[in-house]
Every structure is written in C-alpha cells, then in structure tokens.
Write a protein that holds these residues in place. Sequence first.
Motif, short mmCIF file in Angstrom:
data_model
loop_
_atom_site.label_atom_id
_atom_site.label_comp_id
_atom_site.label_asym_id
_atom_site.label_seq_id
_atom_site.Cartn_x
_atom_site.Cartn_y
_atom_site.Cartn_z
N UNK A 252 2.70 18.45 68.16
CA UNK A 252 2.13 19.75 67.77
C UNK A 252 1.81 19.80 66.27
N UNK A 253 2.66 19.18 65.44
CA UNK A 253 2.39 19.17 63.99
C UNK A 253 1.14 18.35 63.68
N UNK A 255 -1.34 17.79 65.83
CA UNK A 255 -2.49 18.52 66.39
C UNK A 255 -2.89 19.68 65.50
N UNK A 256 -1.93 20.39 64.93
CA UNK A 256 -2.22 21.51 64.03
C UNK A 256 -2.85 21.00 62.74
N UNK A 257 -2.31 19.91 62.20
CA UNK A 257 -2.81 19.38 60.93
C UNK A 257 -4.26 18.93 61.02
N UNK A 258 -4.66 18.42 62.21
CA UNK A 258 -6.02 17.90 62.35
C UNK A 258 -6.87 18.77 63.29
N UNK A 259 -6.48 20.01 63.46
CA UNK A 259 -7.19 20.90 64.39
C UNK A 259 -8.64 21.13 63.98
N UNK A 260 -8.92 21.03 62.69
CA UNK A 260 -10.29 21.24 62.21
C UNK A 260 -10.99 19.95 61.81
N UNK A 261 -10.40 18.82 62.21
CA UNK A 261 -10.99 17.52 61.85
C UNK A 261 -11.97 17.09 62.92
N UNK A 262 -13.22 17.06 62.58
CA UNK A 262 -14.25 16.64 63.52
C UNK A 262 -14.10 15.14 63.80
N UNK A 263 -14.10 14.78 65.08
CA UNK A 263 -14.00 13.36 65.44
C UNK A 263 -12.62 12.92 65.85
N UNK A 264 -11.62 13.80 65.77
CA UNK A 264 -10.27 13.49 66.24
C UNK A 264 -10.03 14.24 67.55
N UNK A 265 -9.79 13.51 68.61
CA UNK A 265 -9.54 14.12 69.92
C UNK A 265 -8.22 13.58 70.47
N UNK A 266 -7.21 14.43 70.49
CA UNK A 266 -5.90 14.00 70.93
C UNK A 266 -5.86 13.83 72.44
N UNK A 267 -5.00 12.93 72.89
CA UNK A 267 -4.81 12.73 74.34
C UNK A 267 -4.51 14.08 74.98
N UNK A 268 -5.32 14.49 75.95
CA UNK A 268 -5.11 15.82 76.54
C UNK A 268 -3.85 15.86 77.39
N UNK A 269 -3.21 17.01 77.41
CA UNK A 269 -2.11 17.20 78.35
C UNK A 269 -2.72 17.73 79.64
N UNK A 353 9.90 15.69 59.04
CA UNK A 353 8.67 16.40 58.68
C UNK A 353 8.07 15.82 57.41
N UNK A 354 8.93 15.42 56.48
CA UNK A 354 8.43 14.82 55.25
C UNK A 354 7.70 13.52 55.51
N UNK A 355 8.27 12.69 56.36
CA UNK A 355 7.61 11.43 56.71
C UNK A 355 6.30 11.69 57.44
N UNK A 356 6.33 12.65 58.35
CA UNK A 356 5.12 12.97 59.08
C UNK A 356 4.03 13.53 58.16
N UNK A 357 4.45 14.33 57.21
CA UNK A 357 3.48 14.87 56.25
C UNK A 357 2.82 13.76 55.43
N UNK A 358 3.59 12.70 55.13
CA UNK A 358 3.02 11.58 54.39
C UNK A 358 1.94 10.89 55.22
N UNK A 359 2.19 10.75 56.53
CA UNK A 359 1.19 10.16 57.42
C UNK A 359 -0.07 11.04 57.43
#
Length: 374
Positions: A252-253, A255-269, A353-359
């Motif tokens: 979810x973090x 997906x939220x971080x890249x919700x407005x990124x054109x060209x990123x499509x996450x594996x659908x649930x 969360x810190x590590x994920x934020x770095x990614x």
Amino acid sequence: MSGTELELITEAFKSNWVAPLGPHVDAFERELASYVGVKGAAALSSGTAAIHLALRLLDVGPGDVVFCSTLTFIASANPILYQGAKPVFIDSEPTSWNMSPAALERAFIDAQKTGTMPKGVVIVDIYGQSADMAPLLSICNRYGVPVIEDAAESLGATYQGKPSGTLGGIGVYSFNGNKIITTAGGGMLVSNNPEALEKVRFWSTQSRDPARHYQHSEVGYNYRLSNVLAAIGRGQLRVLEERVKARRAIFERYAEAFSNTDGFDFMPEAPFGTSTRWLTTLTVSPERCGLTAAQLLDVLSVQHIEARPVWKPLHLQPLFNGYNYYPHDLNNSVSDSLFERGLCLPSGSSLTEGEQNRVIECIKTALRFPYRGR
C-alpha cells in the motif's frame, strides 16, 4: 524470526529429539492443516519435494504429459522432468497474472485431438495471489484430470473465502528462506486424502517397509522435515497473519507513493480473493515513464538496493526449449510481456518505512533524471 521459534528449538534440543522427525513435525503438520482447513499434511524438506511426490501420487511417469503454469519459478516444473514426463506450459491471464483458463482450454482441446491427455495440471499461485481456480478446476474436472495447486508463494492468501492451496486435490507450500514464513528450508503437502498422505510419508522416508530389518520394495526419498526445522515452522505459523498484514502495508505504501506515476501498473489484486502481497510487483511502461524495468533495476543496484525482474517464463528457459506452450490468446503472450516489463520491489516483512522510503525516493529521482546505464 518472531522470538517464539527459539523456545521451541530449545525444547527440541533439551529433549535431544533433533532428527529425524519428532513431536514438532507432528504438531506442525496438525497446526498447518488446521490453519488452512484440510484433513492432513506431510512436512517435507522443500516445496519442490512436495511437488515431486504429488506427481508420484498422480502416477506420472516417463512419457506422460503434465500441464504447468509458465510464469513461475523453475521448481514448479523440474519435478515433471524428475519423473521423465513432458511439461506443456500454459500462459497467464492479465487479471491475476496466474494461469489463463482460455489457454488451458486450448491445450486440452489439442491434447484430446492428439491423444496426449495430461496426467495432471500444476496450477501455480504466484506472488501471493491465488489463480482463478473456479474456471480452471471446471476445465480440469470436465476432462477428468487432477490438479496440483502449487501455493508455494501464497500461504495466507484466499480464493472465494477459502485458503490458497486447498482448492485442488493436492496442495503444496514452501517454507524456503524467501517465503512469507520460513523453516530455513522446507515444504508441506496438504490433502483431504489420508491414504495419499500416508503414502507421501512412506516415500519421503526412503520407502522403508514395516519390517524388523531394513527392507525396501519401492523407490524412496530422503524428503522429510527435521524436528528442529519443524519447531521453527510452528513459531513462524503463529505470526503468519502479522506477516501478511506487513506485506500488504508495504504494498500500500508503494502504491500510494506511485499513484500518480504514469507508466507504473502494480499487479492487480483479483476480485475473487485476498493476496498476501508476498512481493510487491509492477509493470513499467517505458513509453509512458521514460525508463524500462531493466534500467530501474540498474538504478536501484547502484544504490545497493536489490530488486528483481518478474519470473522469466519457463517456456523461454533453455532447459525447456522445444516443449509446447499455449499463450493467453494466439496474438498475446501475457507472461512474455510481464517478464519484459515486470519489476519486483523490496518487500520483506521486516522492511522499515525508512528503508522503503529510500527505495521510493531512488525511483522517483530516476524518473526525474533518467539514468541510461552504468
């Protein structure tokens, strides 16, 4: 590790019951079977071993045909070769990234015409999400062919309210070090058939006949789980729900971080169940975001962040060159496209969360200032 594993391992050490087998193995089987709602389970040395013995239960042998998902790790299909059988690979469908009912139907139609009906179908639940089992099982049942559900990556997921791994006649889980819970190395075969489970336990302990001396009438294997590793598994099973929540929160973090990124499509649930989000995976469209999945892998690697491509389909692997493959439709191989554009992001349960934020920041920087190679 959650902490309780050490208590259970210590118990095994104090009792001097380390291996082979032991009370933790019996308890792990009972607890896992209870968790997923089946009559029984057999604890084995790996998920691969479980698939191998599942194929033996189906009497798969030299020259036989087995249908298998193509978008998966090679362990799903290697045991088919162990038995001298021939795999036929089935494409994914875009809704779940799992086996395509349309491709499976075409494979069965051709098999019936040529008199090469499969002995079984290995349906894989990838990246923590169940395949769409209802239409797949309907097709297999219509042709009278049994199913092995390879749920190595999806323990904790559900399909129409039922636990992943319990929909086919035989289910398989893996507890390898990279899975959502681990026994360091191990697996489990689950079934509602007590006789089949007893046969698996017999084969997995070198097929030793019930005699005073060592006597063997069938080929056997050293496939059983040790008491110490089963102790780890019991501790891990107690925190499985926490691990699922952690993985889903990580997804979810992202997906939220890249919700407005054109060209990123996450594996659908898929709408038919709940995914564990074992790995957070997505496809990258270079036409829309300016970078390929391979270029993003390079960017992350330079920053010492490990990410990986989506599974290379088995029909593209050199080992399986020449074996038949059925795409989702005649003009569209879904798994090929997912491999070309797919990316698996860091997703471990202990990721902070810190590590994920770095990614996330590393990827966002790359998108702002495209990096074209090392």
